[in-house]
Design a protein around this motif. Structure first.
Motif, PDB file in Angstrom:
ATOM      1  N   HIS A 170      21.364  28.804  60.297  1.00  0.00           N
ATOM      2  CA  HIS A 170      21.584  28.735  58.884  1.00  0.00           C
ATOM      3  C   HIS A 170      20.115  27.942  58.770  1.00  0.00           C
ATOM      4  N   GLU A 171      19.309  26.808  59.810  1.00  0.00           N
ATOM      5  CA  GLU A 171      18.085  26.440  59.529  1.00  0.00           C
ATOM      6  C   GLU A 171      16.245  28.319  59.251  1.00  0.00           C
ATOM      7  N   VAL A 172      17.091  28.973  59.935  1.00  0.00           N
ATOM      8  CA  VAL A 172      15.801  29.876  59.504  1.00  0.00           C
ATOM      9  C   VAL A 172      16.399  30.319  58.322  1.00  0.00           C
ATOM     10  N   ALA A 173      17.884  30.691  58.036  1.00  0.00           N
ATOM     11  CA  ALA A 173      17.967  31.508  56.168  1.00  0.00           C
ATOM     12  C   ALA A 173      16.857  30.805  55.410  1.00  0.00           C
ATOM     13  N   ASP A 174      17.448  29.023  55.703  1.00  0.00           N
ATOM     14  CA  ASP A 174      17.052  28.191  54.577  1.00  0.00           C
ATOM     15  C   ASP A 174      15.312  28.092  54.394  1.00  0.00           C
ATOM     16  N   MET A 175      14.650  28.346  56.162  1.00  0.00           N
ATOM     17  CA  MET A 175      13.383  29.082  55.518  1.00  0.00           C
ATOM     18  C   MET A 175      12.748  30.336  54.762  1.00  0.00           C
ATOM     19  N   LEU A 176      13.866  31.232  54.511  1.00  0.00           N
ATOM     20  CA  LEU A 176      13.237  32.617  55.078  1.00  0.00           C
ATOM     21  C   LEU A 176      14.319  32.773  53.282  1.00  0.00           C
ATOM     22  N   ASP A 177      14.330  31.567  52.625  1.00  0.00           N
ATOM     23  CA  ASP A 177      15.517  31.741  51.526  1.00  0.00           C
ATOM     24  C   ASP A 177      16.450  32.918  51.430  1.00  0.00           C
ATOM     25  N   SER A 178      16.838  33.166  52.402  1.00  0.00           N
ATOM     26  CA  SER A 178      17.873  33.985  53.009  1.00  0.00           C
ATOM     27  C   SER A 178      19.605  33.525  53.081  1.00  0.00           C
ATOM     28  N   THR A 179      19.895  34.682  53.990  1.00  0.00           N
ATOM     29  CA  THR A 179      21.571  34.509  54.392  1.00  0.00           C
ATOM     30  C   THR A 179      22.053  34.242  55.743  1.00  0.00           C
ATOM     31  N   VAL A 180      22.864  33.499  56.014  1.00  0.00           N
ATOM     32  CA  VAL A 180      22.950  33.807  57.478  1.00  0.00           C
ATOM     33  C   VAL A 180      22.958  35.171  58.433  1.00  0.00           C
ATOM     34  N   GLU A 181      23.657  35.923  57.077  1.00  0.00           N
ATOM     35  CA  GLU A 181      24.135  37.151  57.572  1.00  0.00           C
ATOM     36  C   GLU A 181      23.408  37.905  57.689  1.00  0.00           C
ATOM     37  N   SER A 182      21.944  37.881  57.045  1.00  0.00           N
ATOM     38  CA  SER A 182      21.140  39.148  56.791  1.00  0.00           C
ATOM     39  C   SER A 182      19.780  38.231  57.869  1.00  0.00           C
ATOM     40  N   VAL A 183      19.962  36.748  58.392  1.00  0.00           N
ATOM     41  CA  VAL A 183      19.033  36.146  59.271  1.00  0.00           C
ATOM     42  C   VAL A 183      19.535  36.777  60.385  1.00  0.00           C
TER      43      VAL A 183
END
Length: 335
Positions: A170-183
């Protein structure tokens, strides 16, 4: 203290901003290096990151730590650089009067550059998240950084943030303006791609830095190289030794062809002096060509060794452009 520094930095206090960011500077530079594979490109990306952080500090709301916020900016800057990059082009063979053997294959990552160990303090001894999967020394090695460069940029970013630094999805998703599923999907694909890389076999750990075992290997390698004893050099190599020389794309795999390559480079009329250093947590040497008259010895490049047990399993030769990053001169005075 941090709140006070942020307040002062937002008011235009450059020294306060430096105090805020300096503790993270080297790890951010190492992050940019993993993303870009080039020390010079990482330097540029780090400067862009710090400038963006200075200009955008008013927008920092503290929902994540300052360190995480800086990693978000650095990752974005690297992704932007990869989209618009004019990567260092491949070069022709540049050793005059030497005809190399036919290469085993052509390398893809011709922009690869080494990373000086002098800058690793504060870069790889950083706190990691609970989901980190790689040792920090492994994650800066030439083999790992090269493997990262083959991944698509976004998969590369996800794998570094998740498996090297240990951030949660969820932290990476926030960094990349993405979703947890996409990450999670990108991470799965990145891991699968790394697993499909040519296997290196079961490798023994290299000797500890400056240990008697490492010093013994260095002594053998330096003596063989400086005396032009190709047979002694070849005896130090594994059967599957791999030699690459970015930005020249030629690559050689296997002891026989590498022996022919070394014999073409190291001859009675082409002998060298080696100056030790370290790169990517590995043994490295600046190489300087002697002259028959004993005059100035001109640098010919940097050799980085990958060691398994008491043998060398890879040699990466970089051109002279990287010598200044290691505080090595372009030439040595006459002997």
């Amino acid at each position: 203290m941090t709140t006070d520094l942020i307040t002062r930095a937002r008011a235009g206090d450059g020294e306060a901003f430096r105090e805020l960011t300096e503790p993270h500077r080297r790890e951010l530079q190492a992050h940019c290096y993993r993303m870009l594979g080039s020390f010079q490109d990482a330097e540029d990306a780090l400067q862009d990151t710090l400038l963006a952080a200075w200009q955008g500090l008013q927008g920092f709301r503290g929902r994540a730590s300052l360190r995480t916020w800086l990693y978000r900016i650095a990752t974005t800057r690297c992704l932007n650089a990869l989209r618009s990059a004019n990567r260092r082009p491949a070069k022709e063979w540049d050793i005059p009067e030497v005809e190399p053997p036919e290469p085993t294959r052509l390398g893809e990552v011709v922009w690869l550059e080494p990373y000086p160990d002098a800058l690793l303090e504060g870069a790889i001894d950083v706190p990691l998240g609970p989901e980190a999967r790689y040792e920090q020394t492994e994650s800066i090695s030439l083999a790992f950084v090269t493997a990262l460069q083959i991944l698509p940029a976004r998969q590369r970013a996800v794998l570094i943030l998740r498996d090297v630094l240990g951030y949660h999805a969820h932290e990476v998703a926030d960094m990349l303006d993405s979703t947890v599923e996409s990450v999670n999907s990108a991470l799965k694909r990145a891991r699968a791609s790394l697993h499909r890389l040519p296997p290196t076999g079961e490798r023994q750990l290299p000797p500890a830095p400056d240990s008697p075992a490492e010093q013994a290997l260095v002594a053998k390698f330096v003596h063989a190289y400086q005396t032009g004893d190709v047979d002694a050099l070849v005896a130090l190599l594994t059967d599957d030794i791999h030699v690459s020389m970015p930005p020249i794309p030629l690559e050689y795999q296997g002891r026989d062809v590498v022996a022919r390559l070394l014999a073409s480079i190291i001859r009675h009329d082409r002998t060298y002096d080696l100056v030790p250093t370290r790169a990517n947590g590995q043994l490295a040497f600046g190489a300087y060509l002697r002259t028959p008259t004993g005059g100035i010895r001109h640098g010919t490049g940097l050799l980085v060794l990958t060691v398994t047990g008491d043998q060398i399993c890879a040699i990466t030769r970089f051109d002279t452009s990287v010598l200044p990053s290691f505080v090595l001169p372009r030439s040595l005075p006459s002997r």
